[in-house]
Design a protein around this motif. Structure first.
Motif, PDB file in Angstrom:
ATOM      1  N   PHE A   8     -25.697  -8.587 -16.261  1.00  0.00           N
ATOM      2  CA  PHE A   8     -25.874  -7.647 -17.366  1.00  0.00           C
ATOM      3  C   PHE A   8     -24.549  -6.939 -17.643  1.00  0.00           C
ATOM      4  O   PHE A   8     -24.046  -6.198 -16.798  1.00  0.00           O
ATOM      5  CB  PHE A   8     -26.949  -6.610 -17.036  1.00  0.00           C
ATOM      6  CG  PHE A   8     -28.280  -7.226 -16.697  1.00  0.00           C
ATOM      7  CD1 PHE A   8     -29.142  -7.632 -17.698  1.00  0.00           C
ATOM      8  CD2 PHE A   8     -28.648  -7.421 -15.370  1.00  0.00           C
ATOM      9  CE1 PHE A   8     -30.360  -8.224 -17.391  1.00  0.00           C
ATOM     10  CE2 PHE A   8     -29.859  -8.017 -15.054  1.00  0.00           C
ATOM     11  CZ  PHE A   8     -30.722  -8.420 -16.066  1.00  0.00           C
ATOM     12  N   THR A  42     -35.822 -10.684 -12.968  1.00  0.00           N
ATOM     13  CA  THR A  42     -34.874 -11.782 -12.809  1.00  0.00           C
ATOM     14  C   THR A  42     -34.206 -11.674 -11.450  1.00  0.00           C
ATOM     15  O   THR A  42     -34.259 -10.638 -10.796  1.00  0.00           O
ATOM     16  CB  THR A  42     -33.792 -11.751 -13.905  1.00  0.00           C
ATOM     17  OG1 THR A  42     -33.135 -10.469 -13.887  1.00  0.00           O
ATOM     18  CG2 THR A  42     -34.386 -12.000 -15.286  1.00  0.00           C
ATOM     19  N   TRP A  82     -37.640  -6.845 -24.032  1.00  0.00           N
ATOM     20  CA  TRP A  82     -36.426  -7.070 -23.238  1.00  0.00           C
ATOM     21  C   TRP A  82     -36.697  -7.857 -21.968  1.00  0.00           C
ATOM     22  O   TRP A  82     -35.891  -8.713 -21.584  1.00  0.00           O
ATOM     23  CB  TRP A  82     -35.765  -5.724 -22.928  1.00  0.00           C
ATOM     24  CG  TRP A  82     -35.262  -5.085 -24.180  1.00  0.00           C
ATOM     25  CD1 TRP A  82     -35.835  -4.067 -24.889  1.00  0.00           C
ATOM     26  CD2 TRP A  82     -34.096  -5.459 -24.925  1.00  0.00           C
ATOM     27  NE1 TRP A  82     -35.104  -3.773 -26.015  1.00  0.00           N
ATOM     28  CE2 TRP A  82     -34.028  -4.618 -26.064  1.00  0.00           C
ATOM     29  CE3 TRP A  82     -33.103  -6.414 -24.737  1.00  0.00           C
ATOM     30  CZ2 TRP A  82     -33.002  -4.711 -27.002  1.00  0.00           C
ATOM     31  CZ3 TRP A  82     -32.084  -6.510 -25.675  1.00  0.00           C
ATOM     32  CH2 TRP A  82     -32.044  -5.663 -26.783  1.00  0.00           C
ATOM     33  N   THR A  83     -37.809  -7.591 -21.294  1.00  0.00           N
ATOM     34  CA  THR A  83     -38.090  -8.351 -20.065  1.00  0.00           C
ATOM     35  C   THR A  83     -38.391  -9.817 -20.391  1.00  0.00           C
ATOM     36  O   THR A  83     -37.980 -10.715 -19.647  1.00  0.00           O
ATOM     37  CB  THR A  83     -39.247  -7.722 -19.283  1.00  0.00           C
ATOM     38  OG1 THR A  83     -40.395  -7.573 -20.128  1.00  0.00           O
ATOM     39  CG2 THR A  83     -38.849  -6.346 -18.742  1.00  0.00           C
ATOM     40  N   MET A 111     -35.070  -5.243 -16.731  1.00  0.00           N
ATOM     41  CA  MET A 111     -34.742  -6.670 -16.830  1.00  0.00           C
ATOM     42  C   MET A 111     -34.323  -7.232 -15.479  1.00  0.00           C
ATOM     43  O   MET A 111     -34.628  -8.381 -15.147  1.00  0.00           O
ATOM     44  CB  MET A 111     -33.657  -6.883 -17.876  1.00  0.00           C
ATOM     45  CG  MET A 111     -34.132  -6.593 -19.296  1.00  0.00           C
ATOM     46  SD  MET A 111     -32.970  -7.130 -20.572  1.00  0.00           S
ATOM     47  CE  MET A 111     -31.646  -5.946 -20.328  1.00  0.00           C
ATOM     48  N   GLU A 135     -32.670 -16.314 -18.184  1.00  0.00           N
ATOM     49  CA  GLU A 135     -32.519 -16.833 -16.817  1.00  0.00           C
ATOM     50  C   GLU A 135     -33.034 -18.271 -16.736  1.00  0.00           C
ATOM     51  O   GLU A 135     -32.454 -19.097 -16.022  1.00  0.00           O
ATOM     52  CB  GLU A 135     -33.241 -15.941 -15.803  1.00  0.00           C
ATOM     53  CG  GLU A 135     -33.054 -16.411 -14.376  1.00  0.00           C
ATOM     54  CD  GLU A 135     -33.069 -15.297 -13.342  1.00  0.00           C
ATOM     55  OE1 GLU A 135     -32.019 -14.667 -13.130  1.00  0.00           O
ATOM     56  OE2 GLU A 135     -34.140 -15.080 -12.761  1.00  0.00           O
ATOM     57  N   GLN A 163     -37.081 -11.451 -22.878  1.00  0.00           N
ATOM     58  CA  GLN A 163     -35.785 -12.033 -23.196  1.00  0.00           C
ATOM     59  C   GLN A 163     -34.997 -12.335 -21.923  1.00  0.00           C
ATOM     60  O   GLN A 163     -34.368 -13.394 -21.810  1.00  0.00           O
ATOM     61  CB  GLN A 163     -34.986 -11.091 -24.088  1.00  0.00           C
ATOM     62  CG  GLN A 163     -33.649 -11.652 -24.523  1.00  0.00           C
ATOM     63  CD  GLN A 163     -32.938 -10.744 -25.509  1.00  0.00           C
ATOM     64  OE1 GLN A 163     -31.771 -10.453 -25.356  1.00  0.00           O
ATOM     65  NE2 GLN A 163     -33.647 -10.290 -26.524  1.00  0.00           N
ATOM     66  N   ALA A 164     -35.029 -11.426 -20.969  1.00  0.00           N
ATOM     67  CA  ALA A 164     -34.300 -11.642 -19.717  1.00  0.00           C
ATOM     68  C   ALA A 164     -34.815 -12.877 -18.990  1.00  0.00           C
ATOM     69  O   ALA A 164     -34.030 -13.692 -18.470  1.00  0.00           O
ATOM     70  CB  ALA A 164     -34.415 -10.406 -18.827  1.00  0.00           C
ATOM     71  N   LYS A 165     -36.127 -13.048 -18.945  1.00  0.00           N
ATOM     72  CA  LYS A 165     -36.693 -14.217 -18.274  1.00  0.00           C
ATOM     73  C   LYS A 165     -36.333 -15.509 -19.003  1.00  0.00           C
ATOM     74  O   LYS A 165     -36.056 -16.539 -18.370  1.00  0.00           O
ATOM     75  CB  LYS A 165     -38.211 -14.061 -18.158  1.00  0.00           C
ATOM     76  CG  LYS A 165     -38.627 -13.007 -17.134  1.00  0.00           C
ATOM     77  CD  LYS A 165     -40.121 -12.962 -16.896  1.00  0.00           C
ATOM     78  CE  LYS A 165     -40.868 -12.286 -18.014  1.00  0.00           C
ATOM     79  NZ  LYS A 165     -42.307 -12.080 -17.681  1.00  0.00           N
ATOM     80  N   THR A 219     -29.453  -3.711  -9.251  1.00  0.00           N
ATOM     81  CA  THR A 219     -29.393  -5.115  -9.672  1.00  0.00           C
ATOM     82  C   THR A 219     -28.898  -6.029  -8.555  1.00  0.00           C
ATOM     83  O   THR A 219     -28.768  -7.237  -8.762  1.00  0.00           O
ATOM     84  CB  THR A 219     -28.444  -5.284 -10.870  1.00  0.00           C
ATOM     85  OG1 THR A 219     -27.126  -4.880 -10.489  1.00  0.00           O
ATOM     86  CG2 THR A 219     -28.907  -4.468 -12.069  1.00  0.00           C
ATOM     87  N   LEU A 258     -29.573 -13.362 -13.447  1.00  0.00           N
ATOM     88  CA  LEU A 258     -28.960 -13.011 -14.721  1.00  0.00           C
ATOM     89  C   LEU A 258     -28.098 -11.760 -14.586  1.00  0.00           C
ATOM     90  O   LEU A 258     -28.544 -10.750 -14.054  1.00  0.00           O
ATOM     91  CB  LEU A 258     -30.050 -12.773 -15.769  1.00  0.00           C
ATOM     92  CG  LEU A 258     -29.593 -12.476 -17.193  1.00  0.00           C
ATOM     93  CD1 LEU A 258     -28.943 -13.707 -17.824  1.00  0.00           C
ATOM     94  CD2 LEU A 258     -30.770 -11.977 -18.040  1.00  0.00           C
ATOM     95  N   LEU A 284     -26.467 -11.289 -19.972  1.00  0.00           N
ATOM     96  CA  LEU A 284     -26.850 -10.673 -21.238  1.00  0.00           C
ATOM     97  C   LEU A 284     -25.850  -9.558 -21.488  1.00  0.00           C
ATOM     98  O   LEU A 284     -25.766  -8.605 -20.704  1.00  0.00           O
ATOM     99  CB  LEU A 284     -28.271 -10.116 -21.165  1.00  0.00           C
ATOM    100  CG  LEU A 284     -28.721  -9.236 -22.337  1.00  0.00           C
ATOM    101  CD1 LEU A 284     -28.653  -9.997 -23.650  1.00  0.00           C
ATOM    102  CD2 LEU A 284     -30.129  -8.693 -22.104  1.00  0.00           C
TER     103      LEU A 284
END
Length: 456
Positions: free
Chosen positions: A102, A97, A40-41, A93, A48, A43-45, A127, A100, A55
């Motif tokens: 969520f 970032t 997941w991390t 995540m 972004e 994917q988040a990067k 966040t 991004l 996401l």
């Protein structure tokens, strides 16, 4: 005139099979790593880097057990089962970032608003204002049975309950703590001014709440509000509350009609047409050339499972399609599941059969699928936005994370070169990024504003 900037969410779920079913068997697919935090991390990067707005994490409570009257195929193909909690992914995540957003789906039917309000405020703090909530009321009887009910509440009753749930949340998020209540004054030993913190008293048909909101005001107070109801009742709810609306449509003319109806209803509710950002679900298979994209699509289809997609759709409509012959017309029927889907597939003049559904589910899901070179994909994305007045797309995954990587590397630069996509993020909260700078909290024309404490 400058082009309309396309908005983009990656659409995913904390599970193996989300929308396009069967692709977990592809040798390059990594979705079975969904229990890994690194999955997941990373994917988040990636998202972004592609300047995605957010996401969007779907969720489901219950299991798909309508097709063939069992969950056997659901388990064999991992059709959103097993599925883990989406909220617990967000902090990790967010830590890797800066911009991004969520969006997380939480079914309010099985939540206590008092504790849910604290969970969302906590994520909004952690966040720095990048959290959104997709408001759903559920549609699975299997969820109701698992939660101790004989069956789920009737469709419109679920929305009545949702209206009251929102009232409680607005009282907690918007009305319990005034602006300026938190002082953090070490010298006077006053962290919060008691005169500016208010006990909420709500006594309604479904909820009884008497207490203070447990969290101090977060950057957005109320998270960005997503909603996906397409029934008449769902549209009315979205027009009153939602800021981002998720739609699914196979044809531009149908999408255009739905978008116009949603914006009309927002105006009737005292809001502006542009107060709604409307996202359409879509799948994209892209490669450097059109020929390579077609080859990739054909390769993906060899691993996809249309029947698994049919089982997913069966629970969405409430119809067990296994009881039909392959070419037998789907009969007109009512449903207590997703009414818009049930109505679309069972309308007397719709002409749907199991064979036609399976053909549409060639890639394992029912979303519009664009296949082509970066230029061809960009052409079609721009056409959907131009012809339907949507604001952007929820881009679902096919082979993960390959499909998101391909989109970021190939399509995003093409859209940016055309002026259809941002070159960089705006500063601020998710709400400010989606709407306008300085609008970190809901505007005064939103119904939540009526629950704020008067300025003194």
């Amino acid at each position: 005139m400058s082009k309309k900037q396309i908005r983009l969410n990656a659409f995913n779920m904390n599970c193996v099979g989300h929308i396009n079913h069967g692709l977990w068997t592809h040798p390059r697919d990594r979705s079975i790593e969904y229990t890994s935090i690194e999955y997941w991390t990373e994917q988040a990067k990636l998202l972004e880097r592609g300047k995605f707005d957010g996401l969007f994490l779907a969720d489901i409570v219950g299991v798909y057990d309508v097709y063939q009257g069992s969950a056997d195929l659901t388990l064999r193909e991992s059709i959103q089962l097993p599925v883990n909690d989406p909220l617990l992914l967000v902090s990790a995540m967010a830590a890797v970032t800066k911009h991004l957003g969520f969006g997380v789906t939480v079914n309010l039917t099985y939540e206590a608003p008092y504790l849910f309000a604290r969970r969302m405020s906590t994520l909004d703090h952690l966040t720095r204002g990048r959290i959104g909530w997709n408001i759903v009321t559920g549609y699975l009887d299997s969820a109701a049975r698992a939660m101790g009910l004989s069956e789920q509440p009737e469709h419109d009753t679920r929305y009545e309950r949702a209206e009251e749930f929102m009232q409680v949340l607005y009282k907690l998020w918007e009305g319990s703590w005034e602006e300026g209540a938190v002082l953090r004054d070490r010298q006077r030993r006053v962290f919060a001014d008691p005169a500016k913190v208010h006990r909420i008293s709500h006594h309604g048909a479904h909820y009884q709440v008497d207490g203070y909101h447990l969290s101090e005001p977060s950057p957005q107070r109320t998270p960005v509000l997503y909603q996906a109801g397409a029934s008449d009742r769902g549209q009315k709810f979205a027009a009153a509350h939602a800021e981002c609306v998720f739609i699914s449509s196979q044809k531009p003319e149908a999408a255009r009609k739905l978008v116009t109806e949603l914006r009309d209803q927002a105006e009737l509710a005292g809001r502006r047409r542009q107060d709604l950002k409307i996202f359409m679900g879509i799948s994209v298979v892209v490669a450097p050339t059109a020929a390579e994209a077609r080859e990739k699509y054909a390769e993906y289809c060899r691993y996809a499972n249309p029947e698994a997609g049919l089982a997913h759709f069966a629970s969405g409509t409430g119809f067990d399609f296994s009881t039909y012959g392959i070419d037998e017309p789907i009969k007109p029927a009512s449903s207590n599941a997703i009414q818009s889907s049930a109505k679309a597939v069972s309308a007397a003049d719709a002409g749907w059969t199991v064979r036609k559904l399976l053909d549409q589910l060639e890639l394992g899901g029912r979303y519009v699928t664009i296949v082509g070179s970066p230029q061809q994909v960009a052409d079609q994305l721009e056409a959907w936005v131009r012809d339907t007045d949507i604001d952007g797309f929820n881009l679902t995954r096919t082979v993960a994370p390959e499909s998101f990587e391909d989109f970021v590397n190939l399509v995003i630069p093409e859209l940016q070169a055309r002026g259809s996509y941002k070159l960089d993020y705006e500063e601020g909260t998710l709400r400010e990024k989606l709407f306008e700078s300085g609008q970190a909290q809901l505007p005064d024309r939103h119904p939540a504003a009526g629950f704020r404490q008067p300025t003194r």
